[in-house]
Design a protein around this motif. Structure first.
Motif, PDB file in Angstrom:
ATOM      1  N   TYR A   1     -10.499  -0.256  -2.465  1.00  0.00           N
ATOM      2  CA  TYR A   1     -10.598  -1.862  -2.084  1.00  0.00           C
ATOM      3  C   TYR A   1      -9.393  -2.636  -2.228  1.00  0.00           C
ATOM      4  CZ  TYR A   1     -13.357  -6.072  -1.677  1.00  0.00           C
ATOM      5  OH  TYR A   1     -13.537  -7.442  -1.436  1.00  0.00           O
ATOM      6  N   MET A   2      -8.945  -3.051  -1.037  1.00  0.00           N
ATOM      7  CA  MET A   2      -7.578  -3.791  -1.088  1.00  0.00           C
ATOM      8  C   MET A   2      -7.866  -5.189  -1.559  1.00  0.00           C
ATOM      9  SD  MET A   2      -5.509  -1.378  -0.632  1.00  0.00           S
ATOM     10  CE  MET A   2      -4.242  -2.322  -0.634  1.00  0.00           C
ATOM     11  N   LEU A   3      -6.931  -5.712  -2.408  1.00  0.00           N
ATOM     12  CA  LEU A   3      -7.046  -7.113  -2.924  1.00  0.00           C
ATOM     13  C   LEU A   3      -5.844  -7.665  -2.213  1.00  0.00           C
ATOM     14  CD1 LEU A   3      -7.546  -6.704  -6.562  1.00  0.00           C
ATOM     15  CD2 LEU A   3      -9.230  -7.152  -4.884  1.00  0.00           C
ATOM     16  N   ASP A   4      -4.587  -7.070  -2.036  1.00  0.00           N
ATOM     17  CA  ASP A   4      -3.336  -7.908  -1.613  1.00  0.00           C
ATOM     18  C   ASP A   4      -2.484  -6.817  -0.823  1.00  0.00           C
ATOM     19  OD1 ASP A   4      -1.828 -10.326  -1.174  1.00  0.00           O
ATOM     20  OD2 ASP A   4      -0.478  -9.569  -2.807  1.00  0.00           O
ATOM     21  N   GLY A   5      -1.897  -7.429   0.190  1.00  0.00           N
ATOM     22  CA  GLY A   5      -1.026  -6.326   0.968  1.00  0.00           C
ATOM     23  C   GLY A   5      -1.921  -5.421   1.616  1.00  0.00           C
TER      24      GLY A   5
ATOM     25  N   MET B   1      -2.214  -0.983   2.611  1.00  0.00           N
ATOM     26  CA  MET B   1      -1.973   0.450   1.998  1.00  0.00           C
ATOM     27  C   MET B   1      -2.075   1.529   3.170  1.00  0.00           C
ATOM     28  SD  MET B   1      -3.177   2.398  -1.302  1.00  0.00           S
ATOM     29  CE  MET B   1      -4.898   2.578  -0.712  1.00  0.00           C
ATOM     30  N   GLU B   2      -0.949   2.242   3.583  1.00  0.00           N
ATOM     31  CA  GLU B   2      -1.172   3.081   4.415  1.00  0.00           C
ATOM     32  C   GLU B   2      -1.638   4.452   3.676  1.00  0.00           C
ATOM     33  OE1 GLU B   2       2.826   3.634   6.040  1.00  0.00           O
ATOM     34  OE2 GLU B   2       2.938   1.694   7.130  1.00  0.00           O
ATOM     35  N   HIS B   3      -2.974   5.025   4.501  1.00  0.00           N
ATOM     36  CA  HIS B   3      -3.474   6.252   4.153  1.00  0.00           C
ATOM     37  C   HIS B   3      -3.121   7.172   5.409  1.00  0.00           C
ATOM     38  CE1 HIS B   3      -6.822   9.113   3.206  1.00  0.00           C
ATOM     39  NE2 HIS B   3      -6.952   9.098   4.392  1.00  0.00           N
ATOM     40  N   GLU B   4      -3.013   8.627   4.701  1.00  0.00           N
ATOM     41  CA  GLU B   4      -2.877   9.573   5.730  1.00  0.00           C
ATOM     42  C   GLU B   4      -3.272  11.049   4.946  1.00  0.00           C
ATOM     43  OE1 GLU B   4       1.009  10.671   7.365  1.00  0.00           O
ATOM     44  OE2 GLU B   4       1.233   8.627   8.403  1.00  0.00           O
ATOM     45  N   ASP B   5      -3.932  11.977   5.628  1.00  0.00           N
ATOM     46  CA  ASP B   5      -4.689  12.749   4.866  1.00  0.00           C
ATOM     47  C   ASP B   5      -4.834  14.206   5.637  1.00  0.00           C
ATOM     48  OD1 ASP B   5      -7.034  12.929   6.715  1.00  0.00           O
ATOM     49  OD2 ASP B   5      -8.012  11.506   5.780  1.00  0.00           O
ATOM     50  N   SER B   6      -5.126  15.344   5.082  1.00  0.00           N
ATOM     51  CA  SER B   6      -5.180  16.557   5.844  1.00  0.00           C
ATOM     52  C   SER B   6      -6.298  16.632   6.926  1.00  0.00           C
ATOM     53  CB  SER B   6      -5.427  17.694   4.669  1.00  0.00           C
ATOM     54  OG  SER B   6      -6.508  17.347   4.005  1.00  0.00           O
TER      55      SER B   6
ATOM     56  N   HIS C   1      -4.511   5.804   8.682  1.00  0.00           N
ATOM     57  CA  HIS C   1      -5.224   4.342   8.611  1.00  0.00           C
ATOM     58  C   HIS C   1      -4.625   3.270   7.582  1.00  0.00           C
ATOM     59  CE1 HIS C   1      -8.341   1.210   8.767  1.00  0.00           C
ATOM     60  NE2 HIS C   1      -8.409   1.185   7.726  1.00  0.00           N
ATOM     61  N   THR C   2      -4.233   1.997   8.154  1.00  0.00           N
ATOM     62  CA  THR C   2      -3.760   1.033   7.085  1.00  0.00           C
ATOM     63  C   THR C   2      -4.738   0.131   6.750  1.00  0.00           C
ATOM     64  OG1 THR C   2      -1.529   1.156   8.120  1.00  0.00           O
ATOM     65  CG2 THR C   2      -2.028  -0.735   6.716  1.00  0.00           C
TER      66      THR C   2
ATOM     67  N   PRO D   1       2.608   1.747   0.465  1.00  0.00           N
ATOM     68  CA  PRO D   1       2.366   0.331   0.744  1.00  0.00           C
ATOM     69  C   PRO D   1       2.866   0.092   2.288  1.00  0.00           C
ATOM     70  CG  PRO D   1       4.306   0.527  -0.758  1.00  0.00           C
ATOM     71  CD  PRO D   1       3.630   1.988  -0.436  1.00  0.00           C
ATOM     72  N   ALA D   2       2.343  -0.706   2.912  1.00  0.00           N
ATOM     73  CA  ALA D   2       2.688  -0.928   4.446  1.00  0.00           C
ATOM     74  C   ALA D   2       3.692  -2.145   4.545  1.00  0.00           C
ATOM     75  CB  ALA D   2       1.393  -1.370   5.109  1.00  0.00           C
ATOM     76  N   ASP D   3       4.422  -1.897   5.527  1.00  0.00           N
ATOM     77  CA  ASP D   3       5.218  -3.243   6.040  1.00  0.00           C
ATOM     78  C   ASP D   3       6.374  -3.253   5.167  1.00  0.00           C
ATOM     79  OD1 ASP D   3       3.424  -3.681   8.046  1.00  0.00           O
ATOM     80  OD2 ASP D   3       2.054  -5.052   6.800  1.00  0.00           O
ATOM     81  N   GLY D   4       6.733  -2.577   4.250  1.00  0.00           N
ATOM     82  CA  GLY D   4       7.981  -2.742   3.134  1.00  0.00           C
ATOM     83  C   GLY D   4       7.587  -3.908   2.223  1.00  0.00           C
TER      84      GLY D   4
END
Length: 258
Positions: free
Chosen positions: A69-73, A75-80, A85-86, A107-110
């Motif tokens: 559960y994202m609070l700030d910024g 996160m990029e997820h990739e899986d097998s 998904h970001t 982390p996304a977007d640097g």
């Protein structure tokens, strides 16, 4: 229902600092030195902080479910499974690792990001089920104004995300007295996300965890503005999680729950 292996506390206790081998820092609610056991059905819970140059490269998991559960910024997820998904602020992801999955988190977007991650044990008969993934945007998670708080349901009634364990996961922004009740047949905990407040009169700060037995009601309230001059503008925010215990040992071996 009582888990004989867990440690219960009368009031909030501070979370423990954890540094993952990939350079990611976290504040962990449990298991820690102060709370050394799991809380059936929950394996662990922590708030993670990922710097722009850090993250989790592709790695394996099996035997449990993950709720991020994202609070700030972002996160990029990739899986097998082929998912890419970001997740951004207020978004949630659920991974059923089952018999095995590999995934990465960066982390996304640097830019840095932070969020909450919960591991939920799978019951013995479902340990080897097929891996699965689902996500929900912030707008898809129901939010309601209750007496004393604005509450978003991450998992539970109205949420599009479901797990193999009956449970609820609430994100409460508390502006007055607000009461949370854990049903008799569930194990729960609360975790301070932001600001300061009280839980049944005991102070709870960001990073503190309050283990809660089934059948208990807890009244949360924001800190009296007269008692702090620095944090008056910081809302009191707490997540409250409760689930139905499996009554089975939780055997965590790094990324696996056997």
């Amino acid at each position: 229902m009582t888990d004989p292996e867990r440690v219960d506390h009368a009031g909030p206790i501070p979370g423990g600092r954890v540094r993952h081998g990939t350079g990611v820092n976290a504040t962990r609610a449990f298991p820690t030195e102060a709370h050394p056991t799991n809380r059936d059905p929950f394996v662990l819970f922590e708030r993670f902080y990922i710097d722009p140059d850090a993250g989790f490269p592709m790695h394996p998991h099996r035997g449990f479910e993950i709720v991020s559960y994202m609070l700030d910024g972002g996160m990029e997820h990739e899986d097998s499974l082929g998912v890419s998904h970001t997740a951004r602020e207020g978004d949630a992801m659920r991974i059923t690792t089952g018999g095995g999955i590999r995934h990465s988190e960066f982390p996304a977007d640097g830019a840095a990001c932070n969020g909450l991650q919960l591991w939920v044990n799978l019951p013995r008969e479902r340990k080897e089920i097929e891996a699965d993934y689902a996500d929900a945007a912030a707008a898809d998670l129901p939010t309601a104004t209750e007496d004393g708080a604005t509450v978003t349901t991450v998992i539970g009634d109205g949420s599009p995300l479901e797990l193999h364990t009956p449970m609820e996961y609430l994100d409460a922004r508390v502006d007055d007295a607000w009461t949370w009740t854990v049903p008799d047949n569930r194990t729960g905990f609360a975790f301070g996300v932001a600001g300061a407040g009280t839980a049944d009169g005991d102070r709870i700060d960001a990073g503190d965890v309050l283990p809660v037995d089934g059948g208990r009601s807890v009244e949360f309230a924001p800190e009296d503005s007269d008692s702090s001059s620095d944090d008056d503008d910081t809302e009191f925010r707490v997540v409250c999680v409760a689930g139905e215990p499996h009554g089975e040992p939780i055997r965590q071996r790094g990324p696996y729950v056997l």
